[in-house]
Scaffold this active site. Sequence first.
Site, mmCIF file in Angstrom:
data_model
loop_
_atom_site.group_PDB
_atom_site.id
_atom_site.type_symbol
_atom_site.label_atom_id
_atom_site.label_comp_id
_atom_site.label_asym_id
_atom_site.label_seq_id
_atom_site.Cartn_x
_atom_site.Cartn_y
_atom_site.Cartn_z
ATOM 1 N N ASP A 19 0.891 -1.181 0.049
ATOM 2 C CA ASP A 19 0.061 0.087 -0.150
ATOM 3 C C ASP A 19 0.915 1.335 -0.127
ATOM 4 O OD1 ASP A 19 -1.597 1.956 0.542
ATOM 5 O OD2 ASP A 19 -2.938 0.963 2.090
ATOM 6 N N HIS A 20 0.862 1.897 -1.193
ATOM 7 C CA HIS A 20 1.833 3.143 -1.250
ATOM 8 C C HIS A 20 1.469 4.201 -0.403
ATOM 9 C CE1 HIS A 20 5.179 4.907 -2.919
ATOM 10 N NE2 HIS A 20 4.675 4.987 -4.242
ATOM 11 N N ARG A 21 0.511 4.391 0.434
ATOM 12 C CA ARG A 21 0.053 5.304 1.362
ATOM 13 C C ARG A 21 0.771 5.238 2.425
ATOM 14 N NH1 ARG A 21 -6.180 4.068 1.697
ATOM 15 N NH2 ARG A 21 -5.382 2.102 1.997
#
Length: 438
Positions: free
Chosen positions: A410-412
Amino acid sequence: MANVKDILVPDIGDFEGVEVIEIMVSPGDSINLEDPLVSLESDKAAMEIPSPQAGTIKEVKVSIGDKVSQGDLLMSMEVSAAEAAPATEEKAAEQPEEIPPAQPAKSEQAAAPTPPPTPVAAPASAQRPPPVAPSPIDEAGFRKAHASPSVRKFARELGADLAQITGSGNKGRILKDDVTAFVKRVMTSAGDGLGVAPMPEIDFSEFGEIETQPLTKINKLTGQFLHRNWVTVPHVTQFDEADITELEAFRKQLNEEHKNEGARVTVLAFLMKALVSALREYPRFNASLDATGENLILKKYIHIGVAVDTPAGLVVPVIRNCDRKSLIELANELIAVSAKARDRKLSPADLSGGCISISSLGGIGGTAFTPIVNAPEVAILGVSRAQMKPVYKDGEFVPRLILPLSLSYDHRVIDGADGARFTSFLNKVLSDTRRLLL
Ligand code: CAO
């Protein structure tokens, strides 16, 4: 005790014979002070008549299309004695109710952010975030649309563009039901509100013989979760290759040594051990965003989910406290849990609490793939089939067993650099099994 009060048309300026264009209430409705009761429209202006009092509508005395003037009877309302204004004398009970002046609508006051003169609690719907509109509101078109102030306000709350709605009311007037139907249409047909074109309905039998097979319950549930995770988690997949030549030799030796106990250690058990070390080194991978999306919850336990392919569909049972288990214990638990999954004996508890997941297609084949993060986890490790490959080492090509890894995250929560560091760390641990002891 309840009193019945007549609601009359209040002072509406110099207008006479103004048409009733909308009736917002029905007998039996409970009404708060200043809730809109009816909308009137003359050649020059539209206006809403607010309720002078809280109570229950007893009888509506006008119909759509009626022409009314100041003092005409609109409806009767039942108000409790306690609700009746204490200042009114007994006589006032029989008297027509004083109505606050109607509020002009053509000025777009319904859409303006300024609060109404009398403090009125915001309706629950106004406090909810509006659903995604298919496109930005065309303000000029919205202003020109033929709709009453309450319908305009309702459309604003839902983010619905009146310019795109065809009215089913008198003279094409847009009614509340038209707005609701429009929003429903957008939500169901426009790719779940994502603003993408709807999937066309195709009769495949036109092109050849077909058979319709219903999805299993697991297929449907998994599909919902995967779809949600695919559209809500910004995914990146980091590919890497681990040299497991020594690991494989050790694995075979272990299986040989424990063959009388029926032990069967696969690469997966080593991967779980390697993940334990990597999660300790990079605790951000052992975390979840909280419901607000503003905090990261770091977990001090290590439970690993393992995707298991069953005839009924994909399930992800969770193996708990992997950091406290030996390689053999993890291997045995893997066998037990995948048998349980295939026999459809997993309980909801077996499927919950995972920190990170592994999806291993190594027993089947393939060189790489992009697994979908099992949210609220923030990463998933995909594993493909290990293959002997020539690796250039000390001036010559040597045959090595190479395991392809596909880490989606999850790039967040995880930056690209950390994604690459994580798989590099896994490579280091897998290529030198002594490090699994650390
Ligand atoms: N490379 C080469 N061989 C591999 C391997 C790899 N990465 N992984 C497993 N193998 C071998 C095993 O060693 C085993 O060989 P032997 O029979 O000679 O011992 C054989 O492949 C079969 O292994 P397995 O699949 O039975 O066992 P596992 O521990 O590797 O996996 C399980 C267990 C439950 C994860 C697996 O059976 C399964 O269901 N995999 C599918 C998961 C899936 O569907 N993922 C997709 C989800 S969508 O993202």
